[in-house]
Design an enzyme around this catalytic site. Sequence first.
Site, PDB file in Angstrom:
ATOM      1  N   ASP A   4       0.819  -1.220   0.000  1.00 24.39           N
ATOM      2  CA  ASP A   4       0.000   0.000   0.000  1.00 24.39           C
ATOM      3  C   ASP A   4       0.849   1.264   0.000  1.00 24.39           C
ATOM      4  OD1 ASP A   4      -2.110  -1.696   0.188  1.00 24.39           O
ATOM      5  OD2 ASP A   4      -2.434  -1.394   2.339  1.00 24.39           O
TER       6      ASP A   4
HETATM    7  P1  TAP Z   1       0.996  -3.987   3.129  1.00 25.65           P
HETATM    8  O1  TAP Z   1       0.264  -3.061   2.247  1.00 25.65           O
HETATM    9  O2  TAP Z   1       0.271  -4.680   4.202  1.00 25.65           O
HETATM   10  O3  TAP Z   1       1.689  -5.057   2.180  1.00 25.65           O
HETATM   11  C1  TAP Z   1       2.596  -5.976   2.690  1.00 25.65           C
HETATM   12  C2  TAP Z   1       2.975  -6.924   1.573  1.00 25.65           C
HETATM   13  O4  TAP Z   1       3.974  -7.791   2.103  1.00 25.65           O
HETATM   14  C3  TAP Z   1       1.835  -7.794   1.110  1.00 25.65           C
HETATM   15  O5  TAP Z   1       1.388  -7.379  -0.151  1.00 25.65           O
HETATM   16  C4  TAP Z   1       2.404  -9.223   1.106  1.00 25.65           C
HETATM   17  O6  TAP Z   1       2.269  -9.769  -0.200  1.00 25.65           O
HETATM   18  C5  TAP Z   1       3.870  -9.016   1.431  1.00 25.65           C
HETATM   19  N1  TAP Z   1       4.374 -10.067   2.317  1.00 25.65           N
HETATM   20  C6  TAP Z   1       3.777 -10.620   3.388  1.00 25.65           C
HETATM   21  N2  TAP Z   1       4.557 -11.560   3.919  1.00 25.65           N
HETATM   22  C7  TAP Z   1       5.696 -11.597   3.179  1.00 25.65           C
HETATM   23  C8  TAP Z   1       6.885 -12.360   3.234  1.00 25.65           C
HETATM   24  N3  TAP Z   1       7.084 -13.298   4.174  1.00 25.65           N
HETATM   25  N4  TAP Z   1       7.833 -12.119   2.311  1.00 25.65           N
HETATM   26  C9  TAP Z   1       7.644 -11.197   1.339  1.00 25.65           C
HETATM   27  N5  TAP Z   1       6.544 -10.442   1.237  1.00 25.65           N
HETATM   28  C10 TAP Z   1       5.575 -10.637   2.155  1.00 25.65           C
HETATM   29  O7  TAP Z   1       2.251  -3.286   3.831  1.00 25.65           O
HETATM   30  P2  TAP Z   1       2.818  -1.826   3.756  1.00 25.65           P
HETATM   31  O8  TAP Z   1       3.100  -1.432   2.343  1.00 25.65           O
HETATM   32  O9  TAP Z   1       3.906  -1.809   4.769  1.00 25.65           O
HETATM   33  O10 TAP Z   1       1.622  -0.909   4.222  1.00 25.65           O
HETATM   34  C11 TAP Z   1       1.151  -0.902   5.548  1.00 25.65           C
HETATM   35  C12 TAP Z   1      -0.352  -0.881   5.560  1.00 25.65           C
HETATM   36  O11 TAP Z   1      -0.781  -1.032   6.901  1.00 25.65           O
HETATM   37  C13 TAP Z   1      -0.932   0.416   5.045  1.00 25.65           C
HETATM   38  O12 TAP Z   1      -2.139   0.189   4.377  1.00 25.65           O
HETATM   39  C14 TAP Z   1      -1.178   1.171   6.327  1.00 25.65           C
HETATM   40  O13 TAP Z   1      -2.178   2.165   6.214  1.00 25.65           O
HETATM   41  C15 TAP Z   1      -1.643   0.043   7.221  1.00 25.65           C
HETATM   42  N6  TAP Z   1      -1.537   0.445   8.613  1.00 25.65           N
HETATM   43  C16 TAP Z   1      -0.334   0.673   9.149  1.00 25.65           C
HETATM   44  C17 TAP Z   1      -0.259   1.162  10.416  1.00 25.65           C
HETATM   45  C18 TAP Z   1       1.067   1.507  10.999  1.00 25.65           C
HETATM   46  S1  TAP Z   1       1.063   2.460  12.253  1.00 25.65           S
HETATM   47  N7  TAP Z   1       2.171   1.082  10.485  1.00 25.65           N
HETATM   48  C19 TAP Z   1      -1.401   1.358  11.157  1.00 25.65           C
HETATM   49  C20 TAP Z   1      -2.638   1.067  10.574  1.00 25.65           C
HETATM   50  C21 TAP Z   1      -2.682   0.598   9.302  1.00 25.65           C
HETATM   51  P3  TAP Z   1       2.235 -11.367  -0.373  1.00 25.65           P
HETATM   52  O14 TAP Z   1       1.128 -11.854   0.456  1.00 25.65           O
HETATM   53  O15 TAP Z   1       2.044 -11.548  -1.836  1.00 25.65           O
HETATM   54  O16 TAP Z   1       3.575 -11.867   0.065  1.00 25.65           O
END
Ligand code: TAP
Length: 474
Positions: free
Chosen positions: A397
């Site tokens: 994301d």
């Molecule tokens: P995400 O959008 O969650 O994407 C993480 C990606 O990592 C996934 O597409 C997944 O694809 C891949 N993945 C998972 N396990 C893996 C592994 N073992 N090896 C390689 N790839 C792996 O992560 P992001 O870009 O860090 O974004 C964070 C999201 O969390 C945002 O939407 C944000 O708004 C939300 N969020 C964050 C927070 C805070 S404070 N950090 C709070 C609330 C919400 P595969 O499954 O294909 O591997």
Amino acid sequence: MMPAMSPNLAAGLYLASGVLFILALRGLSSPATSRRGNYAGMLGMAIAMGTTLAVAAPQLPITWYLLGGGLGLGGLIGAVTARRIPMTAMPELVAAVHSLVGLAAVFVAASALYAPDSFGIGEAGAIHPASLIEMSLGVAIGAITFTGSVIAFLKLDGRMSGKPIMIGGRHLINAALGIALVVLIVLLVTTEAKLVFWLIVAASLLLGVLLIIPIGGADMPTVISLLNSYAGLSAVAMGFVLQNKLLIIAGALDGSSGFILSVIMCKAMNRSFTNVLFGAFGQVQAAAVKGEAKTVKSATPQDVADLLTNADRVVIIPGYGMAVAQAQHKVRELYDQLKKRGITVKFAIHPVAGRMPGHMNVLLAEADIPYTDLVEMDEINHDMAQCDVALVIGANDVVNPAARTEKTSPIYGMPIIDADRARTVFAIKRSKNPGFAGIDNELYFSDKTWMLFGDAKNVIGELVKQLSGGSGMH
Ligand code: TAP
């Protein structure tokens, strides 16, 4: 029986604890000083607990063995849990701990109501009205925090569906419960009836559940930070009941820092508070997942290793997947290999990459990657067009260009790291599955992007092998 500690000495020690808590928060604001900040917090808490026990000792009908046993057992459970919990599950742990803060506020308030003379707030049947107000506010916020945090924990932990659970007329029910709580608080202050107290507890427990179940799992970290703030407020109220200034200071610090953190998280996701609390973000995701099957190009670690060595500037963009794979140490090896070749390597840090604030900073610091090579999103975005390779490691994301271009996207307006502006993009993830927001990412289908499918730790391990000549090719 222990002699009582002099009130002046106690006040001085409480003041010292308060200052240490402030220093702790200050230290935590930068990776370079966060360790020191943690130590300051621990010392402050040790002084606070020691002083509280010493002040209370002469009146306590329990022995030091009992207190020591409680502290020892609690400390042991805390230490074992903290050591065992993986970094990715930290938000769950925080939720669990907050639920206990809320519960503690309920117990303290109940004790104060049943034995007011022990707390110096009046006699049974004649408790000071101010104390009754503080008590009822503390118990209400505490009970809301308790059930709210339990639901947040269950959602994050996967024991309860992360999808928003929408009950018809919930805004009306919540408003009715809110009004009922105000009426009950007035009743408690005027009648001091124990039944009314327990009705406040029941209504607040229910409100905590109803407020949190409609919020999607995606927004839980923000909600947890908000609950942190509630827990602080309940501690402030209890501080007034117990006439403990340090509890008021610590609760206020907790309450305000939790609130500020929620605001920062909302900003980084370009969401408003009301949207997080009432927007049911998780619902949009399901609809957005469906899209026609598009094709991606994939590359082998060998291809990527060759291209990486020809680059001058590499920007690594870590995300949640790096945390899941625990790939930070391998990333460090990759960083070393690239640096050895004179390549400029920077890490682009998105404020909400991963699942908690500072998630990427903590992991990269654990692998001893110099803080100076960690660059915040706004700063690195200026340089992305000059970057030869953007290496996306388990981020999704936070590099999704739809946030800039697609008005209908649930993440539209969220600031992102402009990986798509780099000359070439390599993205490591296990599949074509979407990330947290549940939406496709055009970046992966772009002409300049090559996918490296696999677990981040394994793939980077392979890359390092290629770069260090360990593959037997050279
Ligand atoms: P995400 O959008 O969650 O994407 C993480 C990606 O990592 C996934 O597409 C997944 O694809 C891949 N993945 C998972 N396990 C893996 C592994 N073992 N090896 C390689 N790839 C792996 O992560 P992001 O870009 O860090 O974004 C964070 C999201 O969390 C945002 O939407 C944000 O708004 C939300 N969020 C964050 C927070 C805070 S404070 N950090 C709070 C609330 C919400 P595969 O499954 O294909 O591997």
